[in-house]
Design a protein around this motif. Structure first.
Motif, PDB file in Angstrom:
ATOM      1  N   THR A 108      -7.018  58.217  -5.333  1.00 38.05           N
ATOM      2  CA  THR A 108      -8.069  58.999  -6.164  1.00 38.05           C
ATOM      3  C   THR A 108      -8.946  58.038  -6.488  1.00 38.05           C
ATOM      4  O   THR A 108     -10.318  58.265  -6.297  1.00 38.05           O
ATOM      5  CB  THR A 108      -7.637  59.745  -7.368  1.00 38.05           C
ATOM      6  OG1 THR A 108      -6.600  60.466  -7.309  1.00 38.05           O
ATOM      7  CG2 THR A 108      -8.754  60.159  -8.216  1.00 38.05           C
ATOM      8  N   LEU A 153     -13.503  64.602  -8.292  1.00 39.34           N
ATOM      9  CA  LEU A 153     -12.441  64.210  -7.405  1.00 39.34           C
ATOM     10  C   LEU A 153     -10.919  63.866  -8.294  1.00 39.34           C
ATOM     11  O   LEU A 153      -9.873  63.829  -7.537  1.00 39.34           O
ATOM     12  CB  LEU A 153     -12.754  62.730  -6.735  1.00 39.34           C
ATOM     13  CG  LEU A 153     -14.033  62.916  -5.832  1.00 39.34           C
ATOM     14  CD1 LEU A 153     -14.419  61.306  -5.630  1.00 39.34           C
ATOM     15  CD2 LEU A 153     -13.737  63.569  -4.757  1.00 39.34           C
ATOM     16  N   LEU A 154     -10.862  64.014  -9.462  1.00 37.51           N
ATOM     17  CA  LEU A 154      -9.916  64.098  -9.944  1.00 37.51           C
ATOM     18  C   LEU A 154      -8.739  65.152  -9.891  1.00 37.51           C
ATOM     19  O   LEU A 154      -9.193  66.289 -10.063  1.00 37.51           O
ATOM     20  CB  LEU A 154      -9.940  63.781 -11.655  1.00 37.51           C
ATOM     21  CG  LEU A 154      -8.877  63.159 -12.440  1.00 37.51           C
ATOM     22  CD1 LEU A 154      -8.557  61.909 -12.096  1.00 37.51           C
ATOM     23  CD2 LEU A 154      -9.329  63.268 -13.818  1.00 37.51           C
ATOM     24  N   ARG A 169     -11.048  57.279  -3.444  1.00 35.63           N
ATOM     25  CA  ARG A 169     -12.145  58.319  -3.119  1.00 35.63           C
ATOM     26  C   ARG A 169     -13.284  58.079  -3.941  1.00 35.63           C
ATOM     27  O   ARG A 169     -14.345  58.348  -3.453  1.00 35.63           O
ATOM     28  CB  ARG A 169     -11.195  59.620  -3.211  1.00 35.63           C
ATOM     29  CG  ARG A 169     -10.455  60.107  -2.162  1.00 35.63           C
ATOM     30  CD  ARG A 169     -10.139  61.572  -2.195  1.00 35.63           C
ATOM     31  NE  ARG A 169      -9.327  62.206  -3.347  1.00 35.63           N
ATOM     32  CZ  ARG A 169      -8.325  61.808  -3.555  1.00 35.63           C
ATOM     33  NH1 ARG A 169      -7.316  61.378  -2.915  1.00 35.63           N
ATOM     34  NH2 ARG A 169      -8.026  62.332  -4.776  1.00 35.63           N
TER      35      ARG A 169
END
Length: 402
Positions: free
Chosen positions: A356, A401-402, A359
């Motif tokens: 994560t 994105l989490l 990203r």
């Protein structure tokens, strides 16, 4: 952008075999207490073998990678990374196991005797309770050699409980970061806190109970506060060590790894560096508590955001996750001097953040045109990036994105 899996994992060949024939060893450590302890264990084993070495602490994957590429190695030179790296070097640790445990295996394979107190401190820094799981033999060895002894009270690095409690980043109470407020709180217990040598077991027990009540009694304290504060109570003292307790030693390693890594590395290698290390720890704790006290916060589904003007973002994140956050993930965002910003992600549970965080760093570069570096560790991630106009840019990217 670096990726976590490109370095040579320790599983491909025992690190000890690589080190046995090395003429020079470069140790590149992640900036946390676990990796710092691991580097100290390896460095001491190399001293036993008369093998020259250098220890460097890199704040991000990119920083460690650049250091690995900066040297023109001789044929028998070896580079060992403790933490993610984007280089064809030997990797000591793997993502699901503390680096300290991997270092212990390596040191024993090399025929050296590891320092169990340093090892226990590294494991505590990695959120492993002393003696839990694979570390049971480490604790038993330390106890058999008289290097640790359990007592009531609080796990701080100093004999002075006022100093220790005020600056600890393993605790959060109304007195945190303020030595006068801490002294006043403990003075109400009718204990001679100004004479640490006179404190008896019942005195330490009273102090520990009062601290725990203040921590869990805070109006903002989540359910995780009670569990976390228990880890800082009933400590293992270290009678032969300059730092008072194992948990306190872990706190100092965490602080120095990020604030003064050279001092932290010297402490982990066994040099007489405890006074400058404690000074760095006090500064780190004071800044973390001040930043959290003055922070602005916001809450989203699954994410608690803490915005600070300046301060150690990972310490603030760990404190918030343990003692203030109503959500399972904390994001701390800080704009620092010098045209850069920092952020930390911290989870309350054993959730992997590595992919994560990478990203997020990629998205900042690809979509926001922000130059970002990152690092990952147990339950946490770190980002350093070019200053952006609005902290909301980081918050929005993380939420996506989490």
């Amino acid at each position: 952008m670096a990726t976590e899996g490109r370095s040579v994992e320790s599983a491909s060949a025992p690190v000890s075999e690589t080190l046995e024939s090395a003429g020079f060893v470069q140790l590149l450590a992640r900036a946390d207490g676990d990796a710092l302890a691991a580097s100290g264990l390896l460095a001491r084993a190399l001293v036993d073998r008369d093998t020259p070495f250098q220890v460097s602490v890199g704040r991000t994957v990119t920083a460690r990678t650049e250091r690995a590429h900066a040297r023109e190695p001789a044929a028998d030179d070896v580079t060992v990374a403790i933490g993610a790296i984007d280089a064809d070097v030997t990797r000591l640790d793997v993502t699901d196991r503390p680096a300290t445990l991997a270092a212990l295996d390596c040191v024993r394979d090399l025929g050296s005797t590891p320092d169990p107190v340093l090892a226990l401190a590294g494991l505590v820094a990695a959120d492993i309770a002393p003696g839990a799981g694979e570390s049971e033999w480490v604790l038993e060895t330390a106890k058999d050699r008289g290097l640790v002894a359990r007592r009531p009270g609080v796990a701080v690095p100093t004999a002075d409980p006022v100093d220790g409690i005020a600056h600890s980043t393993r605790l959060l109470g109304p007195w945190s970061g303020d030595i006068d407020a801490t002294r006043e709180a403990l003075a109400g217990l009718d204990i001679a806190v100004d004479d640490p040598e006179a404190l008896e077991a019942d005195d330490h027990r009273t102090i520990g109970s009062a601290v725990a009540l203040d921590v869990v009694g805070a109006e903002e304290a989540p359910a995780t506060a009670a569990e976390t504060v228990q880890r800082a109570l009933h400590p293992y003292t270290t009678p032969e060590h300059a730092v008072e307790t194992v948990g306190g030693y872990a706190d100092v390693l965490e602080a120095t790894a990020r604030l003064e890594p050279g001092t932290g590395a010297a402490l982990a290698m066994g040099h007489a560096a405890h006074e400058p290390a404690l000074a760095a720890w006090r500064e780190y704790g004071r800044r973390a508590h001040t930043a959290l006290e003055e922070a602005s916060t916001s809450r989203y589904n699954g994410l608690f955001v803490v915005e600070i003007d300046d301060g150690p973002v990972e310490a603030v994140g760990r404190l918030a996750a343990a003692f203030r956050s109503p959500e399972p993930v904390v994001l701390v965002v800080s704009d620092t001097d010098g045209g850069t910003g920092e952020a930390a992600l911290v989870t309350q549970h054993d959730d992997a953040l590595g992919a994560t965080v990478e990203r997020i760093a990629r998205a900042l570069g690809d979509e926001r045109n922000v130059n970002a570096e990152y690092d990952i560790g147990h339950r946490r991630g770190y980002l350093r990036y070019d200053t952006i106009e609005e902290p909301s840019t980081i918050v929005e990217t993380v939420r996506e994105l989490l």
